[in-house]
Design a protein around this motif. Structure first.
Motif, PDB file in Angstrom:
ATOM      1  N   SER A 144       0.827  -1.200   0.000  1.00  0.00           N
ATOM      2  CA  SER A 144       0.000   0.000   0.000  1.00  0.00           C
ATOM      3  C   SER A 144       0.863   1.251   0.000  1.00  0.00           C
ATOM      4  O   SER A 144       1.962   1.273   0.536  1.00  0.00           O
ATOM      5  CB  SER A 144      -0.897   0.018   1.241  1.00  0.00           C
ATOM      6  OG  SER A 144      -1.726  -1.112   1.250  1.00  0.00           O
ATOM      7  N   GLY A 145       0.316   2.293  -0.612  1.00  0.00           N
ATOM      8  CA  GLY A 145       0.887   3.610  -0.474  1.00  0.00           C
ATOM      9  C   GLY A 145       2.105   3.869  -1.320  1.00  0.00           C
ATOM     10  O   GLY A 145       2.558   3.022  -2.093  1.00  0.00           O
ATOM     11  N   GLN A 146       2.619   5.060  -1.131  1.00  0.00           N
ATOM     12  CA  GLN A 146       3.721   5.584  -1.925  1.00  0.00           C
ATOM     13  C   GLN A 146       4.705   6.206  -0.941  1.00  0.00           C
ATOM     14  O   GLN A 146       4.309   6.937  -0.029  1.00  0.00           O
ATOM     15  CB  GLN A 146       3.148   6.640  -2.884  1.00  0.00           C
ATOM     16  CG  GLN A 146       4.171   7.349  -3.711  1.00  0.00           C
ATOM     17  CD  GLN A 146       3.528   8.226  -4.773  1.00  0.00           C
ATOM     18  OE1 GLN A 146       2.317   8.226  -4.922  1.00  0.00           O
ATOM     19  NE2 GLN A 146       4.330   8.997  -5.493  1.00  0.00           N
ATOM     20  N   GLU A 147       5.972   5.927  -1.143  1.00  0.00           N
ATOM     21  CA  GLU A 147       6.961   6.448  -0.207  1.00  0.00           C
ATOM     22  C   GLU A 147       7.406   7.839  -0.626  1.00  0.00           C
ATOM     23  O   GLU A 147       7.717   8.070  -1.795  1.00  0.00           O
ATOM     24  CB  GLU A 147       8.158   5.494  -0.166  1.00  0.00           C
ATOM     25  CG  GLU A 147       9.030   5.697   1.065  1.00  0.00           C
ATOM     26  CD  GLU A 147      10.119   4.647   1.155  1.00  0.00           C
ATOM     27  OE1 GLU A 147       9.885   3.601   1.778  1.00  0.00           O
ATOM     28  OE2 GLU A 147      11.202   4.876   0.583  1.00  0.00           O
ATOM     29  N   VAL A 148       7.425   8.757   0.296  1.00  0.00           N
ATOM     30  CA  VAL A 148       7.963  10.104   0.018  1.00  0.00           C
ATOM     31  C   VAL A 148       8.996  10.422   1.086  1.00  0.00           C
ATOM     32  O   VAL A 148       9.045   9.803   2.144  1.00  0.00           O
ATOM     33  CB  VAL A 148       6.854  11.179   0.013  1.00  0.00           C
ATOM     34  CG1 VAL A 148       5.840  10.914  -1.091  1.00  0.00           C
ATOM     35  CG2 VAL A 148       6.161  11.269   1.355  1.00  0.00           C
ATOM     36  N   MET A 184       5.208   7.369   4.395  1.00  0.00           N
ATOM     37  CA  MET A 184       4.297   6.705   3.475  1.00  0.00           C
ATOM     38  C   MET A 184       3.040   7.561   3.346  1.00  0.00           C
ATOM     39  O   MET A 184       2.520   8.041   4.351  1.00  0.00           O
ATOM     40  CB  MET A 184       3.872   5.338   4.027  1.00  0.00           C
ATOM     41  CG  MET A 184       4.981   4.377   4.321  1.00  0.00           C
ATOM     42  SD  MET A 184       5.741   3.789   2.801  1.00  0.00           S
ATOM     43  CE  MET A 184       4.360   2.892   2.086  1.00  0.00           C
ATOM     44  N   ILE A 185       2.560   7.740   2.111  1.00  0.00           N
ATOM     45  CA  ILE A 185       1.242   8.350   1.917  1.00  0.00           C
ATOM     46  C   ILE A 185       0.344   7.291   1.301  1.00  0.00           C
ATOM     47  O   ILE A 185       0.690   6.687   0.286  1.00  0.00           O
ATOM     48  CB  ILE A 185       1.309   9.599   1.008  1.00  0.00           C
ATOM     49  CG1 ILE A 185       2.232  10.663   1.609  1.00  0.00           C
ATOM     50  CG2 ILE A 185      -0.082  10.184   0.821  1.00  0.00           C
ATOM     51  CD1 ILE A 185       2.195  11.996   0.871  1.00  0.00           C
ATOM     52  N   MET A 186      -0.779   7.065   1.955  1.00  0.00           N
ATOM     53  CA  MET A 186      -1.698   6.035   1.445  1.00  0.00           C
ATOM     54  C   MET A 186      -3.125   6.510   1.665  1.00  0.00           C
ATOM     55  O   MET A 186      -3.386   7.484   2.368  1.00  0.00           O
ATOM     56  CB  MET A 186      -1.475   4.725   2.196  1.00  0.00           C
ATOM     57  CG  MET A 186      -1.730   4.787   3.682  1.00  0.00           C
ATOM     58  SD  MET A 186      -1.167   3.293   4.551  1.00  0.00           S
ATOM     59  CE  MET A 186       0.626   3.525   4.482  1.00  0.00           C
ATOM     60  N   ARG A 187      -4.061   5.817   1.037  1.00  0.00           N
ATOM     61  CA  ARG A 187      -5.475   6.090   1.272  1.00  0.00           C
ATOM     62  C   ARG A 187      -5.903   5.408   2.562  1.00  0.00           C
ATOM     63  O   ARG A 187      -5.364   4.357   2.928  1.00  0.00           O
ATOM     64  CB  ARG A 187      -6.316   5.603   0.094  1.00  0.00           C
ATOM     65  CG  ARG A 187      -6.010   6.386  -1.173  1.00  0.00           C
ATOM     66  CD  ARG A 187      -7.020   6.118  -2.261  1.00  0.00           C
ATOM     67  NE  ARG A 187      -6.819   7.024  -3.374  1.00  0.00           N
ATOM     68  CZ  ARG A 187      -7.395   8.227  -3.491  1.00  0.00           C
ATOM     69  NH1 ARG A 187      -8.237   8.644  -2.569  1.00  0.00           N
ATOM     70  NH2 ARG A 187      -7.135   9.003  -4.513  1.00  0.00           N
ATOM     71  N   GLU A 188      -6.863   6.003   3.258  1.00  0.00           N
ATOM     72  CA  GLU A 188      -7.299   5.400   4.518  1.00  0.00           C
ATOM     73  C   GLU A 188      -7.733   3.962   4.319  1.00  0.00           C
ATOM     74  O   GLU A 188      -7.563   3.108   5.188  1.00  0.00           O
ATOM     75  CB  GLU A 188      -8.443   6.211   5.148  1.00  0.00           C
ATOM     76  CG  GLU A 188      -8.688   5.776   6.578  1.00  0.00           C
ATOM     77  CD  GLU A 188      -9.869   6.481   7.224  1.00  0.00           C
ATOM     78  OE1 GLU A 188      -9.670   7.117   8.264  1.00  0.00           O
ATOM     79  OE2 GLU A 188     -10.993   6.408   6.690  1.00  0.00           O
ATOM     80  N   ASP A 189      -8.266   3.669   3.158  1.00  0.00           N
ATOM     81  CA  ASP A 189      -8.734   2.311   2.883  1.00  0.00           C
ATOM     82  C   ASP A 189      -7.590   1.288   2.897  1.00  0.00           C
ATOM     83  O   ASP A 189      -7.824   0.084   3.015  1.00  0.00           O
ATOM     84  CB  ASP A 189      -9.441   2.290   1.525  1.00  0.00           C
ATOM     85  CG  ASP A 189     -10.254   1.034   1.341  1.00  0.00           C
ATOM     86  OD1 ASP A 189     -11.042   0.721   2.253  1.00  0.00           O
ATOM     87  OD2 ASP A 189     -10.099   0.360   0.314  1.00  0.00           O
TER      88      ASP A 189
END
Lengths: 96, 96, 96, 96, 96, 96, 96
Positions: free
Chosen positions: F71-75, F84-89
């Motif tokens: 999940s998510g994308q690393e910044v 990590m930025i991800m959607r709450e889901d």
């Protein structure tokens, strides 16, 4: 031949780019990008929403538009002129 | 045989293009493009929306239409005539 | 065996095409096309919409119908007769 | 073990087909088709619609049903009996 | 470590199956099937519908459940115990 | 650099796991699992529903969360810290 | 050339990263990540919802934004400046 697009489709006449400069030098890169621009020559009535109402179109005849690289379908009118027919959603921006 | 299309389907008789000029020269390119045109010969009652109401059809019998290259299904009627059955959404424009 | 289809499913008895002419010559092309036709022998009650109401069926028992080439599922009843069960959406036209 | 299916799931006991005739000859083709039939032994409460209401089930315990070839999941109960659990939508017809 | 699942997720403690009989013989087939069963140890608050209301959960803590073979994600709690987290929709039946 | 996530996105600071025990022995398996845990450091305003209302977020800054493996994308923020930025889901549970 | 994006599209001018430090050493890793950041230079009117109302945009001209690695489409304006056009949903965070 008068092409009346259905739904939210738009007929676009591609900008014919000069592929050479005044001094005759080819400018392939820049010209290729310009091929995804054009002028709107016909606009459909708009797509019907699920509830049956028509969603109004945003672009209008005469607008200069920019569209996605693989959008639409090429058709040729009676004069042999090539036109693009695409959905309004394929148009990404109006150039003003 | 009378074909009554269901839902938002449309029966189209393809334009039979002359593939030669008066002087007998083949014109393959242009003819091929014309094969995606035809005349509407039957129109379904319209698709039911999620709420159950019928969304009215836009094209009508007699309309000259242009459709997507790989749209529809070819059927043959009792006279051996080939017809196309497609959804209205596969029709991209009316030619007037 | 009495097959009662669920939802918007339809049971169709395929038209058994004579594959030879009176003089005994095979007609494969035309016969093959006819195999996508049949007679409706049973009709489901209709699919429930998202709001729970039942969307009425359009075809009825006895209708001659034309359906998509790869539509439906073949079943065999107690008499060994092959029948097709498909969703109404797979039926493209009623032949009248 | 008492299996209570959730939502719109249905537990089906497959029809155990005799694979030989009285005279002991195997009948593989016909038997294979019958394996997609069974008797409903348990029924879920129904799936919740988007608005939260429960959509009533159509099949009921005791119904003889026909289902799609690759539908459902096989489970084994405490007696070692194999059962199928599938969604009601995988059931194509009730046999009566 | 206390795991509070979000939305319609459920935490399940897998049934640890004895893989041998009393006499020490391995029973791989049957044991493997049992691995898709477990006991619910935590339940989320329910998924929000499109209109924002929460759809109530059906399973509750203590329920013995059966779930799909490739459902969920394995997590390990502080005691090194393996738990499964899955969506309620992955649970196919409650065993009672 | 202050990262304000849009919609229902969540910024998570991953738990930095000690990859050795006190006595210096690597614990790869267990450590790897812990990498899918972290602390919420920023929360978006919530996603707009189809009707335009905002669906409130469930997690809040400071929550310890467990998320899906891919999940998510690393910044990386200005301090070189990976977030990590991800959607709450993508968040499966809050650890309490 | 003034680019007016349609619907919920956003025009972003990428941050031009210095790819060397003051002492002339290349910093490829960090620079590459910064390429997914930019400044909003134009914002569409917002996407129409199914019911026809326009969903307001969240980002505004001047916002520093972070976007997904493979988001959007590169266009070049009359000054030869490269710009990105993407949907607002491709923007993951505003940097403040």
């Amino acid at each position: 031949m008068n092409i009346k697009p259905l739904q939210d489709r738009v007929v676009v006449r591609r900008v014919e780019e000069k592929k050479e400069t005044a001094s005759g030098i080819l400018l392939p890169g820049s010209a290729q990008e310009k091929e995804n621009m054009g002028e709107v020559v016909a606009v459909g009535p708009g797509k019907a929403s699920d509830s049956g109402t028509i969603i109004a179109m945003t672009v209008k005849v005469g607008d200069k538009v920019m569209f996605g690289q693989y959008s639409g379908q090429e058709v040729k009118d009676d004069n042999g002129e090539k036109l693009m027919i695409m959905r309004e959603d394929d148009i990404i921006a109006v150039i003003g």
